[in-house]
Every structure is written in structure tokens, then in C-alpha cells.
Enzyme design. Structure first.
Site, short mmCIF file in Angstrom:
data_model
loop_
_atom_site.label_atom_id
_atom_site.label_comp_id
_atom_site.label_asym_id
_atom_site.label_seq_id
_atom_site.Cartn_x
_atom_site.Cartn_y
_atom_site.Cartn_z
N ASP A 1 0.84 -1.20 0.00
CA ASP A 1 0.00 0.00 0.00
C ASP A 1 0.88 1.26 0.00
O ASP A 1 0.68 2.17 0.79
CB ASP A 1 -0.95 -0.01 1.21
CG ASP A 1 -2.01 1.09 1.09
OD1 ASP A 1 -2.22 1.62 -0.01
OD2 ASP A 1 -2.63 1.42 2.12
N HIS B 1 -2.91 0.79 11.83
CA HIS B 1 -2.65 -0.61 11.50
C HIS B 1 -1.15 -0.84 11.35
O HIS B 1 -0.40 0.11 11.15
CB HIS B 1 -3.35 -0.98 10.20
CG HIS B 1 -3.19 0.06 9.11
ND1 HIS B 1 -4.13 1.04 8.89
CD2 HIS B 1 -2.20 0.30 8.23
CE1 HIS B 1 -3.73 1.83 7.90
NE2 HIS B 1 -2.56 1.41 7.48
N GLN C 1 -2.99 -5.28 6.03
CA GLN C 1 -2.89 -4.17 6.99
C GLN C 1 -3.83 -4.45 8.15
O GLN C 1 -5.05 -4.29 8.03
CB GLN C 1 -3.25 -2.84 6.30
CG GLN C 1 -2.18 -2.37 5.32
CD GLN C 1 -2.68 -1.33 4.35
OE1 GLN C 1 -3.58 -1.59 3.55
NE2 GLN C 1 -2.10 -0.14 4.38
N ARG D 1 2.34 12.93 10.44
CA ARG D 1 1.08 12.86 9.71
C ARG D 1 0.30 11.67 10.23
O ARG D 1 0.74 10.53 10.12
CB ARG D 1 1.36 12.69 8.21
CG ARG D 1 0.15 12.40 7.36
CD ARG D 1 0.61 12.02 5.96
NE ARG D 1 -0.46 11.71 5.03
CZ ARG D 1 -1.08 10.55 4.94
NH1 ARG D 1 -0.77 9.56 5.76
NH2 ARG D 1 -2.01 10.35 4.03
N ASP E 1 -1.94 9.09 9.93
CA ASP E 1 -2.57 8.37 8.85
C ASP E 1 -3.89 7.71 9.30
O ASP E 1 -3.93 7.08 10.36
CB ASP E 1 -1.61 7.27 8.36
CG ASP E 1 -2.16 6.52 7.18
OD1 ASP E 1 -2.36 7.14 6.13
OD2 ASP E 1 -2.42 5.29 7.31
N GLU F 1 -5.01 13.38 8.95
CA GLU F 1 -5.41 12.92 7.62
C GLU F 1 -6.79 12.28 7.74
O GLU F 1 -6.95 11.07 7.83
CB GLU F 1 -4.41 11.91 7.04
CG GLU F 1 -4.66 11.60 5.57
CD GLU F 1 -5.20 10.19 5.27
OE1 GLU F 1 -5.69 9.97 4.14
OE2 GLU F 1 -5.15 9.31 6.15
N HIS G 1 -1.02 11.80 -3.06
CA HIS G 1 -0.69 10.47 -3.60
C HIS G 1 -1.94 9.59 -3.72
O HIS G 1 -1.87 8.53 -4.30
CB HIS G 1 0.32 9.80 -2.67
CG HIS G 1 -0.26 9.50 -1.33
ND1 HIS G 1 -0.59 10.50 -0.44
CD2 HIS G 1 -0.65 8.34 -0.75
CE1 HIS G 1 -1.12 9.96 0.64
NE2 HIS G 1 -1.17 8.65 0.48
N ASP G 2 -3.05 10.03 -3.11
CA ASP G 2 -4.26 9.21 -3.10
C ASP G 2 -5.23 9.61 -4.20
O ASP G 2 -4.97 10.52 -4.99
CB ASP G 2 -4.95 9.32 -1.74
CG ASP G 2 -4.33 8.39 -0.69
OD1 ASP G 2 -3.77 7.35 -1.09
OD2 ASP G 2 -4.41 8.72 0.50
N ARG H 1 -4.08 4.35 -7.97
CA ARG H 1 -3.44 5.54 -7.41
C ARG H 1 -2.00 5.71 -7.90
O ARG H 1 -1.44 6.80 -7.86
CB ARG H 1 -3.48 5.48 -5.87
CG ARG H 1 -4.88 5.65 -5.31
CD ARG H 1 -4.90 5.48 -3.81
NE ARG H 1 -4.50 4.13 -3.40
CZ ARG H 1 -4.27 3.77 -2.15
NH1 ARG H 1 -4.39 4.64 -1.18
NH2 ARG H 1 -3.91 2.54 -1.87
C1 GLC Z 1 -4.10 6.83 4.11
C2 GLC Z 1 -3.08 6.92 3.01
C3 GLC Z 1 -3.41 5.92 1.96
C4 GLC Z 1 -3.44 4.55 2.58
C5 GLC Z 1 -4.36 4.50 3.78
C6 GLC Z 1 -4.11 3.28 4.59
O1 GLC Z 1 -5.35 7.19 3.70
O2 GLC Z 1 -3.05 8.22 2.48
O3 GLC Z 1 -2.48 5.98 0.91
O4 GLC Z 1 -3.89 3.64 1.63
O5 GLC Z 1 -4.14 5.56 4.66
O6 GLC Z 1 -2.92 3.39 5.32
C1 GLC Z 2 -10.48 6.45 2.11
C2 GLC Z 2 -10.05 6.81 3.47
C3 GLC Z 2 -8.82 7.65 3.46
C4 GLC Z 2 -7.79 7.08 2.54
C5 GLC Z 2 -8.32 6.67 1.23
C6 GLC Z 2 -7.30 5.90 0.47
O1 GLC Z 2 -10.94 7.58 1.45
O2 GLC Z 2 -11.07 7.50 4.15
O3 GLC Z 2 -8.31 7.75 4.74
O4 GLC Z 2 -6.82 8.05 2.26
O5 GLC Z 2 -9.44 5.88 1.42
O6 GLC Z 2 -7.74 5.67 -0.82
#
Ligand code: GLC
Ligand code: GLC
Length: 645
Positions: free
Chosen positions: A146, A189, A257, A287, A289, A331, A395-396, A520
Site C-alpha cells: 500500500d 494498523h 494491513q 502525519r 494516517d 489525515e 498520492h491518493d 493511485r
Molecule cells: C491513508 C493513506 C493511503 C493509505 C491509507 C491506509 O489514507 O493516504 O495511501 O492507503 O491511509 O494506510
Molecule cells: C479512504 C479513506 C482515506 C484514505 C483513502 C485511500 O478515502 O477515508 O483515509 O486516504 O481511502 O484511498
């Protein structure tokens, strides 16, 4: 157990905890600083910890263990970082400065590895970067991890990127260059290859309690009824069956995860230890996460639970005791009202602004600013000691996280509108300029999210394919327009590496087995030396983009009104034009006007200024002073930054 006098109980508890062995070897002055901070913050921490774990018979034991963790975390902090702690205590709101400019990048995609990244510091400095978020760089499973968000060892740097020594050296060099390092605190996680998960798999009961493991499917189903699915294309539901133990494990994201079980105080203490380790590497920000998911409560959707807030505040209190130079960035990619609840001096001082991000793209697609204006009027204002981290791409994927109630008041149906936005940005809508890729289409409800690089979503990819200079210029204008907002609306602007050069979608992930299922990767793009060189050549598109962004950055950094100031979101009287004002305590005023349409638009400045006869100047156009009380005419996609003289 009810504690009537918290202060008293906290004081008494603390007096019973002996942490002196943990501080052995420190100078008297160092010890004094720690004891002071501990005493100052302990009642707060005690209250939170008690709120979460007070009902457990061995509460005091865990509290005691936590204090030992805090003391030893403080002891391991370098002299330089302890000095930084003191400096930041004198200037706690350093992140509100107009000088702030962030960048996020993957170490390997941006530079190759940590050593080579040091050679890119001059590039960052030239851009004006003061905050660098390195995407997760910890050891993680081979193949799909991931993007590093499955951490196998918080204390080990992914060997492909370098070593802990390299990371510390980089942090020091960044610091010398005036750049704060931001690292990920992936605390919802761990990967299933983390030592704790391995022990859990081998049958160790202590570590089985670190995760959510269920033997009976009906227990899983009871939770599942109320949960949404984050990655429905990879795996349905929120639980994965672990073959070794024949149990169901809670896995909100990918099956590798494993969600940590924060109802267990040992998890809180163990993660605090990891957090302080990261803080001691030399970062200025962590950050947080996926923080919305950290507390699970049967019968709820297990997002944004009150105890999630209590946990984050407790972590923050721990930082204030052992590593106060570090701030938290939230986040939370959830409903805007929930996003705002994480923002507070005692919780997260910084937060991504996913609402602004999504609605900027919305306004580009619709050419209308009503939803953007109404939503920002409702949600932009936060505690003045906290800051938004405003971004256009990350990045998402892009999720359309606007408030349906706000949309409804404007006659916009949230569900249908999201469908339109998805179609528009994945290029299934006739006339769309965008070239994105659909992400995680949910087979049961048709939901999806959007991936794509900023430049490709803004129309550059299609424009370059057609070779049409007008279309290319329009795409550049859109890119600059988006950046103009994040650079001026208030908060820390965060660039995503490569966007400053207008890099296009990278489709090579489709050929990589560990990435092909995760769109992504299309917007996680390598930045080569050639890309950087090309931007030096004034005939290139990347040069035009970089120049435009750099010009705005310079203006931002030169005026305090971009720093500590209030933002007012205004009605422009023209549905295509987004307008906001920045006002600081010295009476400086800046008015930003943003035309989201490809046609010229006019706005009556009387709507925007009281006070006839005032004069202003457009900082982006260098033109002469003009008088208020006239019509302001904006070219297609033009932005004005009007400074009242
Ligand atoms: C956050 C990250 C995302 C990741 C997810 C799980 O949303 O930005 O890239 O997949 O957390 O850790
Ligand atoms: C969902 C989650 C966010 C994460 C994203 C990853 O939107 O809420 O935390 O960044 O998935 O794709």
C-alpha cells in the site's frame, strides 16, 4: 471508577511512579525540564487515559508503564532536538508563517534514495520549500505494501531507500536548509509482517490482543453491518481470514494491513514508544494516517468515534511531555464536519483540507463556484492557532467529500453530482478536458473515486496530445489557478512533487503486478534529472508552470497577510468567480478573485470593498493602482490578488 478530583488523583498517581531510572545519565537541567513538562501535562494525560482505560482493573499499571515510556523517549532525544523543543515553545505557531510551503514526495520517485535526496535539497530550497513530507519509508512487505502504508517495523528504514543513519543525516541537513521533515505516523494498523502480527499468528495471546481477531463469524457480521468499504475492489468487507490462526482479523484497508486494537492500553503504550522513536529521528511534524478509524465501537460505523479524539489528544499530550517540537497533521478524509473536529491545539494543529481540494476540482468541472463558496463559508474557519494544509493533489485518489446538506440547499443532489464528477474526471463525459482513472468502483453501489496527476486532470495530457496551443495554455492556466488558491487562502500550501512541473499520468503501473490493481499509482510519478533540466528551458511547458508557481510563491513569502490573518469567504455576485479576503491584525488586506470559467467575467468591486475611493493593486499583474468602485474584469481562468494600498 469515578474520579472526582482529577487534579488530585493525577498528582497522587504521579507521585507513586518512579521513573528516575529512565532518566539516568541526563544532566540536572535536562531532568528538570522533563519533570516540569510531565507535571504540567500530566493531569490532562491522566484524564484522557482514564477516560479510555479507567474501567480496567490494571489501569494504574499501564499508566505507570506509559510514564516510563515517556521518560525513556525523552532521554533518547538528541541535544539538538531538545534545543528545538525549547525554541518551538517560544514560537509555538511557527507553522502559521507566510514563509511556509510544503512538498510531499516518495523518496524513491523523487530522488532514488535518502542519500541522493540530499542532493535535491538545493532544488527544494529554490522552490521555497520549508516542510517536506516523505511518504512512508519504513520497512514493509515486498510487493504490494500500500505504498509503504503497511509498516513492518517503524524503527527500520526500507533498505532500498537507505538506513536510519541516512534518515537522521537527511533530517539534519534539511533543518540546516530551513526545511522541517514530516513523517508518517501509521498508527491505525501495522502490516501482517510486523513482529506483533507474527507473534499473534504464532498463537501468542498477548499479541493477539494487539489486533482485532475473532473466531466467530457472527461477531464479525455484527460489526460489518455498519461499516463502509474502503477498498471494495481488492476485497469486500473489512475483515480478512487469517489462514494460520483460522480467525477473522480486522483489516479496514488491505488484508495485509491489520488494524490495531486501541481498547488495549498496551497497544497505546507500545505505539507511543514507536511515535517517540519517530519524533526523535528529527521530524517537525507527524502525519496521522487514517486517524478516523482508530476506535471501534460495535453498532457504529467505527469512524470518528469520540474515543478516537480522546486517543489522539492523549498521544498529543505525550508529545508535549517528551518531544514538544513536534506537531500533528490530521489525515481525515471524511465528512467535512468530522474533519474539523480533529483540529484543535490539543489534538491536531494541522489538517489536510480535503474539502477545498475536492471543491476546487468541482469548480473546474462545473465552472461554478456556488458549492465551493457555500462550503468554505461553512467549514473554512478553524482555531486561529491551527492551520489547514491546503493541497490540490496528493498520492491518493480524489473522493468527493462535500456535505450533501450544503449541496442540497443549492439544489444540487449529492449522489447524482458525485456521479457526474466521476464521469467527468475519468473522461466518460463528453467535452471533459480531464484524463483520470477510476478507482475502487464499488460493485454494490456504483461508487467510485478518481485518480490522475494534477496536470492530466487539469487538461494538459489531452491538450499535449492534440498539440493545440490554446488548449495547452488553458491547461496551464487551470494548474496555476488551482495553485493560486492553496497559496493564498490561508494555511500551509502543500505541493505534490512533480505537480510543480506539470508531470502527466504514468501508466507504467499497469505492467507491475504489485501495482496494477491500484490506480493511485497513475499519479505517483518519478521526477528525473531530465524533468528538472527541461524546466530550465523557457520553451517548455514545465518551465511555464514552474515559473508561474514560483512567482506566486515569492509574492506569498513577501507579505505577512499570507501568514497570520483571517480569511473571509465572500459572495462575488458572479457564479463563476470565487472571492475571498485575507485580513491581518495590522489592517493589511488582500482580496483574491478566481475566475473558474473559460470566458471573461466581471465582478462589481462594490460588493467586495466598503470604503469608496480606496485604491488597490493586482500583485499578479504588476499594473498601476486602481480605484475601487469599478467593475473588475477577469480574463478566462484569471486570478487577481488585489492588495489594498
Ligand atoms: C491513508 C493513506 C493511503 C493509505 C491509507 C491506509 O489514507 O493516504 O495511501 O492507503 O491511509 O494506510
Ligand atoms: C479512504 C479513506 C482515506 C484514505 C483513502 C485511500 O478515502 O477515508 O483515509 O486516504 O481511502 O484511498
Amino acid at each position: 471508577m469515578i474520579v472526582e478530583n482529577v487534579e488530585k488523583a493525577a498528582k497522587l498517581s504521579l507521585s507513586r511512579i518512579d521513573y528516575s531510572a529512565e532518566l539516568k545519565g541526563l544532566s540536572d537541567q535536562e531532568k528538570k525540564v522533563f519533570v516540569q513538562r510531565l507535571e504540567q501535562n500530566f493531569a490532562g494525560l491522566f484524564t484522557l487515559y482514564h477516560q479510555i482505560y479507567g474501567a480496567q482493573y490494571d489501569f494504574f499499571y499501564h499508566l505507570q508503564q506509559l510514564v516510563l515510556v515517556l521518560a525513556s523517549g525523552y532521554k533518547s532525544r538528541s541535544a539538538a532536538l531538545k534545543k528545538l523543543d525549547l525554541e518551538r515553545q517560544k514560537n509555538p505557531h511557527w507553522y502559521l508563517s507566510e514563509d511556509m510551503l510544503g512538498m510531499a514526495c516518495y523518496v524513491d520517485l523523487f530522488a532514488g534514495d535518502l542519500k541522493k535526496l540530499r542532493q535535491r535539497i538545493p532544488y527544494l530550497k529554490q522552490l521555497g520549500i520549508t516542510y517536506l513530507h516523505l511518504m512512508p519509508l519504513y520497512s514493509s512487505p515486498e510487493g504490494d505494501s500500500d505504498g509503504g502504508y503497511a509498516v513492518s517495523d517503524y524503527r527500520k528504514v526500507d533498505p532500498k531507500l537507505g538506513s536510519t543513519k541516512d534518515l537522521k543525516a537527511l533530517a539534519q541537513e534539511l533543518d540546516k536548509a530551513g526545511i522541517s521533515l514530516v513523517l508518517d505516523f501509521v498508527f491505525n494498523h501495522t502490516s501482517d509482517e510486523h513482529e506483533w502480527a507474527k507473534l499473534a499468528k504464532s498463537g501468542d495471546e498477548k499479541y493477539q490482543q494487539f489486533y482485532y481477531m475473532f473466531n466467530e463469524r457472527h461477531k464479525v457480521d455484527a460489526y460489518e453491518q455498519h461499516l463502509r468499504e474502503i477498498f471494495p475492489q481488492v476485497r469486500r468487507g473489512n475483515f480478512s481470514c487469517n489462514e494460520e490462526t483460522q480467525t477473522w482479523v480486522w483489516t479496514t484497508f488491505n488484508s495485509f494491513q491489520w488494524d490495531l486494537n486501541y481498547s488495549n492500553p498496551e497497544v497505546f503504550n507500545a505505539i507511543t514508544d514507536e511515535m517517540l522513536y519517530l519524533a526523535n529521528l528529527g521530524c517537525g511534524g507527524l502525519r496521522l494516517d487514517a486517524l478516523a478509524f482508530i476506535w471501534k465501537e460495535l453498532g457504529t460505523n467505527c469512524e470518528n468515534q469520540p474515543k478516537a479524539h480522546a486517543l489522539i489528544q492523549a498521544f498529543n499530550a505525550c508529545l508535549k511531555i517528551s518531544a514538544p517540537a513536534v506537531v500533528f497533521k490530521s489525515e481525515a478524509i471524511v465528512h467535512p464536519d468530522e474533519v474539523n473536529k480533529y483540529i484543535a491545539p490539543e489534538e491536531c494543529q494541522l489538517s489536510y483540507n480535503p474539502l477545498l481540494m475536492a471543491l476546487l476540482w468541482n469548480s473546474l468541472a462545473t465552472r461554478k463556484t456556488r458549492l465551493l463558496t457555500a462550503s468554505m463559508q461553512k467549514s473554512f474557519s478553524i482555531d486561529p492557532h491551527c492551520a489547514w494544509v491546503n493541497y490540490v493533489r496528493c498520492h491518493d485518489d480524489i473522493g468527493w467529500t462535500f456535505d450533501d446538506a450544503v449541496a442540497g440547499q443549492l439544489g444540487i443532489n449529492g449522489h447524482d453530482h458525485r456521479y457526474f464528477l466521476n464521469q467527468f474526471y475519468v473522461d466518460r463525459f463528453e467535452g471533459s478536458f480531464a484524463k483520470g482513472v477510476a478507482f475502487q468502483e464499488n460493485p454494490s453501489n456504483g461508487d467510485c473515486r478518481v485518480c490522475g496527476s494534477l496536470a492530466s486532470l487539469a487538461g494538459l495530457e489531452k491538450a499535449l496530445e492534440s498539440g493545440d496551443e490554446h488548449a495547452i495554455q488553458t491547461a496551464i492556466d487551470r494548474i496555476l489557478l488551482l495553485h493560486s488558491v492553496i497559496l493564498s487562502i490561508g494555511g500551509i500550501p502543500l505541493l505534490f512533487s512533480g505537480d510543480e512541473l506539470g508531470l502527466l499520468n504514468d501508466y507504467s503501473y499497469e505492467q507491475d503486478n504489485s501495482k496494477a490493481h491500484d490506480a493511485r499509482w497513475v499519479n505517483r510519478i518519478a521526477l528525473t534529472d531530465q524533468d528538472i533540466e527541461a524546466a530550465q528551458d523557457s520553451s517548455t511547458v514545465s518551465h511555464r508552470i514552474l515559473q508561474g508557481i514560483s512567482q506566486m510563491v515569492q509574492i506569498r513569502k513577501s507579505l505577512p497577510v499570507f501568514g497570520v490573518a483571517r480569511t473571509e469567504i465572500l459572495e462575488s455576485g458572479n457564479q463563476h468567480v470565487f472571492v475571498y479576503k485575507r485580513i491581518n491584525e495590522h489592517g493589511d488586506e488582500l482580496l483574491a478573485l478566481v475566475n473558474f470559467s473559460e470566458y471573461a467575467q466581471s465582478v462589481n468591486s462594490q460588493y467586495l470593498y466598503q470604503g469608496e475611493g480606496k485604491t488597490y493593486r493586482d500583485l499578479l499583474a504588476d499594473n498601476a493602482e486602481q480605484k475601487v468602485n469599478c467593475w473588475l474584469n477577469l480574463e478566462p481562468y484569471q486570478v487577481m490578488w488585489l492588495k489594498l494600498e
